[in-house]
Design an enzyme around this catalytic site. Sequence first.
Site, short mmCIF file in Angstrom:
data_model
loop_
_atom_site.label_atom_id
_atom_site.label_comp_id
_atom_site.label_asym_id
_atom_site.label_seq_id
_atom_site.Cartn_x
_atom_site.Cartn_y
_atom_site.Cartn_z
N TYR A 149 -3.62 1.73 16.06
CA TYR A 149 -2.34 1.77 16.77
C TYR A 149 -2.44 1.61 18.28
CZ TYR A 149 -0.03 3.27 12.51
OH TYR A 149 0.47 3.30 11.25
N GLU A 206 -3.18 -0.09 8.28
CA GLU A 206 -1.95 0.26 9.01
C GLU A 206 -2.01 -0.32 10.41
OE1 GLU A 206 -0.80 4.40 9.42
OE2 GLU A 206 -1.26 4.80 7.31
N ARG A 215 0.85 -1.18 0.00
CA ARG A 215 0.00 0.00 0.00
C ARG A 215 0.89 1.23 0.00
NH1 ARG A 215 -2.65 3.12 5.07
NH2 ARG A 215 -2.01 4.95 3.93
N ASN A 273 -6.94 1.83 10.16
CA ASN A 273 -5.60 2.06 10.73
C ASN A 273 -5.76 2.00 12.24
OD1 ASN A 273 -4.95 2.64 8.10
ND2 ASN A 273 -4.22 4.72 8.47
N HIS A 327 -2.42 11.05 0.86
CA HIS A 327 -1.83 10.89 2.19
C HIS A 327 -1.28 12.26 2.63
CE1 HIS A 327 -0.40 7.51 5.00
NE2 HIS A 327 -0.08 8.64 5.61
C1 FCB Z 1 -0.57 7.20 10.75
C2 FCB Z 1 -0.19 7.73 9.40
C3 FCB Z 1 1.13 7.24 8.88
C4 FCB Z 1 2.16 7.12 9.97
C5 FCB Z 1 1.61 6.36 11.15
C6 FCB Z 1 2.61 6.15 12.26
O1 FCB Z 1 -1.40 8.10 11.39
O2 FCB Z 1 -1.18 7.41 8.46
O3 FCB Z 1 1.55 8.09 7.85
O4 FCB Z 1 2.64 8.36 10.31
O5 FCB Z 1 0.49 7.00 11.65
#
Ligand code: FCB
Length: 453
Positions: free
Chosen positions: A305, A362, A88, A303, A132
């Site tokens: 985290y 992500e 991607r 995404n 992006h």
């Molecule tokens: C996300 C972004 C990516 C990167 C990660 C750590 O928010 O999409 O570009 O910076 O975090």
Amino acid sequence: MTSAEQDLDPVALATRFPKGFAWGLATSAYQIEGAAAEDGRGRSIWDTFARVPGAIADGQTGDVACDHYHRYGEDVGLMARIGATAYRFSVSWSRVLPAGVGAVNERGLDFYDRLVDALLAAGVKPLINLFHWDLPQALQDRGGFANPEVVGWFGSYAERVATRLGDRVHDWMTFNEPAVFAFLGHADGIHAPGLRDWPTALRVADNELRAHAAASALLRALVRDARIGIAIDVNQVTPATDSDRDRAAAAEWSSARDAWFLDPLFGRGYPQLGLEPHRAAGHLEGVELTDPPAGDIDYLGLNFYRRDSVRARSAEPFDWEIGARPGTEQTQMDWEVAPDGLRDVLLALHAEYAPREIVITENGAAYPDSVDPDGRIRDEARVSYLARHVAAVGDAIAAGVPVSGYHVWSILDNYEWSLGYERRFGLVRVDFATQRRTLKDSGDWYRRLIAAT
Ligand code: FCB
């Protein structure tokens, strides 16, 4: 094997995923390409913002970054070595249309043409992300995403890219994290274009949703067998304590931020629960909001985290403290590690919106890696983070959530926006002085997981 080793064992984990599951890697143009002034590329808002004194922690820009523009062949080789089945990446709008609109810079498109061919030759399926965050500066000078004309600008950019690459690329994404672009770039001012004005941020969000809908329709007309999605960042949002006030704050924040995009995408218009705090905080002053069209997506990109806890400082809307709870396990970003949160977010998205498919677009972690005297990078913390999150995806699949792919952020250490080069997310270490690439232990772990699926 001890049970801790068992949990990290990629071969055992692989049994929980179906054949054909897409194991991918993710990057974005400004964070890796470099070659900022080459082959006719125009300036983007990140070129401008990175030069604002104090905007970037280490004062650095993406002028060179990972020099991927010149080293893409080596980087595709690394993807093949890892065995990734998908990649991607984003297209730099300013490379394709230096002024944002008007004449196409063929040399810019040539780069993506070469990249796509190299990926296909290596057996890696390309997934193109159109946006992006690196808007051409010339368009920002005309109001950027706050100007409703951006719907047309974005559409003709999408058309140009699809016309050139749509014969070989079937997987597309319109936007990455529209909330981060709108809110961090236009309300918090910590990302480009560095504005601090909520009404502008909400206009930007609205135009992103409209641009997504318009571009998706154009992509469908131009690309045979197109699979179209959008990547929304939905971290787990929880109240910091069990108090009524914290619980209300968490619910309002998650609606004012995450459902703000998800509800319209799934045809429901803006969420009432989020509208109230935005309105009460004055964020909608002068903004005439009508519901944007539904998204028409084949898959929802997620995404993920961390877990964000929300504490209400007062009864005022948006007077909230959002972040990791003290004392919890955190990455170098100070993000709370929460694999169970990934499972729960997947279950919640499935229950609430039932997208046809979900692709993890992500997931990954920054740690201050070190290189051992033997040259190896033993990044156990990253291996553990990835293993636990992949296991959480396995749990969600077992519970019936249609997750079809997972992309690690990122293949390479790269330019982490306002934090510069000091947050390393890569499966591959980049020595920014020499551009030397070294596969980390996490990269080898991911290789074994993919090989065993
Ligand atoms: C996300 C972004 C990516 C990167 C990660 C750590 O928010 O999409 O570009 O910076 O975090």
